[in-house]
Scaffold this active site. Structure first.
Site, PDB file in Angstrom:
ATOM      1  CE1 TYR A 147      -3.578   2.107   1.207  1.00  0.00           C
ATOM      2  CE2 TYR A 147      -2.013   2.920   2.903  1.00  0.00           C
ATOM      3  CZ  TYR A 147      -3.789   3.188   2.279  1.00  0.00           C
ATOM      4  OH  TYR A 147      -4.424   4.263   2.400  1.00  0.00           O
ATOM      5  CB  VAL A 177     -10.047   8.731   7.638  1.00  0.00           C
ATOM      6  CG1 VAL A 177     -11.005   9.683   7.318  1.00  0.00           C
ATOM      7  CG2 VAL A 177      -8.853   9.438   6.608  1.00  0.00           C
TER       8      VAL A 177
END
Ligand code: NAP
Ligand code: GDP
Length: 325
Positions: A147, A177
């Site tokens: 990632y 988040v």
């Protein structure tokens, strides 16, 4: 069709890839609640509109919508434990999605693209606080290298589109988040939605809440609605190719244990809380500086963490059947 000669009557057609996810839904809500401007048309996409790993589908999607601006959120996303299992898939899917989106935007002459990096892509061995200049200064944490490198390459590509074609393709770097419409899947998701789901089940079943790892690692969490407001500011005002960290202050970093305690308090959970130290802690911390953001927006008010956690827990309990899990 030349830049500026787009179909429709609004000056700006803003395409949001990944519009059905945690961040996309938050931007949609903030726009609906009045942050949208009269000259803006917003289009929120999901994977049902096109598989962005496919170049032809991506190009056709862009030709269909003729965007002037793109907020690029679509990605294979997951928490620590999903990353550890699928580093190859995270690398390949995200590299393909990002190249297809950026190149389709380039071919169409899109005025501005904002992509989304993450503070977990920074070097693992580093000094703190981390800032925007340090993205490429050393290997990322081994748990999520697929990632991380895929995300880092967006920054490389943005610089190259600027250098070769004068394109205004930039990126933001949010910390962890959370909020409504998150992925609450316990195995695949991030820590807050995972713990909210686990606390909900522990409360319902009269069992203990099991927090994975030691609880000692530290994270800066940003509420999806705050991030959405900042995204809209970046879209309208931010003019650098250099990415910008979107984060609460260093003083607002909390341990995983403290985050779990916030959820326990928000949900009124009275059972036992256990730490399963056989599970990985992942990266110990990735403390980021928001001083660049603060230079631009000294007065931006972040929602207090406990309030944002409470709103997310309440949303999850009220929407248990439809929540992603
Ligand atoms: P999310 O809730 O998992 O949503 C992912 C979005 O990407 C969904 O809309 C999904 O569509 C779409 N998508 C995935 N694969 C796709 C494909 N092959 N083709 C088209 N669309 C595809 O993710 P998120 O948390 O909102 O993340 C948004 C962005 O923020 C990502 O770039 C992520 O890397 C970044 N970010 C997230 C965090 C975090 O803590 N969540 C932190 C920092 C950065 P469907 O709904 O149709 O599946
Ligand atoms: P990261 O911030 O990129 O590492 O990803 P996560 O959002 O998955 O957070 C991982 C951290 O939270 C690690 O320290 C985990 O040990 C800890 N953690 C505790 N409980 C959970 C859980 O239920 N799910 C996840 N994903 N992480 C957890």
């Amino acid at each position: 069709m030349a830049d500026g000669e787009r179909k429709g009557t609004k000056n700006k057609r803003i395409l949001v890839t990944g519009g059905s996810g945690l961040v996309g839904r938050a931007i949609e809500q903030v726009v609906k609640e009045g942050e949208g401007q009269a000259d803006e048309e917003w289009i929120f996409l999901s994977s049902k509109d096109a598989d962005l790993t496919n170049a032809a589908e991506t190009r056709a999607l862009f030709n269909r919508h003729q965007p002037t601006h793109v907020i690029h959120l679509a990605a294979m996303v997951g928490g620590l434990f999903r990353n550890m299992k699928y580093n190859l898939d995270f690398w390949r899917k995200n590299v393909h999605i990002n190249d297809n989106v950026l190149h389709s935007a380039h071919e169409l002459g899109v005025t501005k693209v904002i992509s989304c990096l993450s503070t977990c892509i920074f070097p693992d061995k580093t000094t703190y606080p981390i800032d925007e200049t340090m993205i490429h200064s050393g290997p990322p944490h081994s748990s999520n290298f697929g990632y991380s490198y895929a995300k880092r390459m967006i920054d490389i590509q943005n610089r190259a589109y600027f250098e070769q074609h004068n394109r205004m393709f930039t990126a933001v770097i949010p910390t962890n988040v959370f909020g409504m419409y998150d992925n609450f899947n316990i195995e695949d998701g991030h820590v807050l939605p995972g713990l909210i789901h686990k606390t909900y089940l522990a409360q319902r079943n009269g069992t203990s809440l099991v927090v994975w790892g030691s609880g000692k690692p530290r994270r800066q969490f940003i509420y999806s609605l705050d991030l959405a407001r900042l995204f809209i500011w970046v879209l309208r005002e931010y003019k650098e190719i250099e990415p910008i960290i979107l984060s609460v202050g260093e003083e607002d970093e909390v341990s995983i244990k403290e985050a779990a305690e916030s959820i326990v308090a928000a949900m009124g959970f009275k059972g036992e809380v256990i730490f399963d130290t056989s599970k990985s802690d992942g990266q110990f911390k990735k403390t980021a500086s928001n001083s660049k953001l603060r230079k631009y927006l000294p007065d931006f008010k972040f929602t207090p963490f406990s309030q944002a956690v409470k709103e997310t827990c309440d949303w999850f309990a009220a929407n248990y059947d439809l929540a992603r899990k």
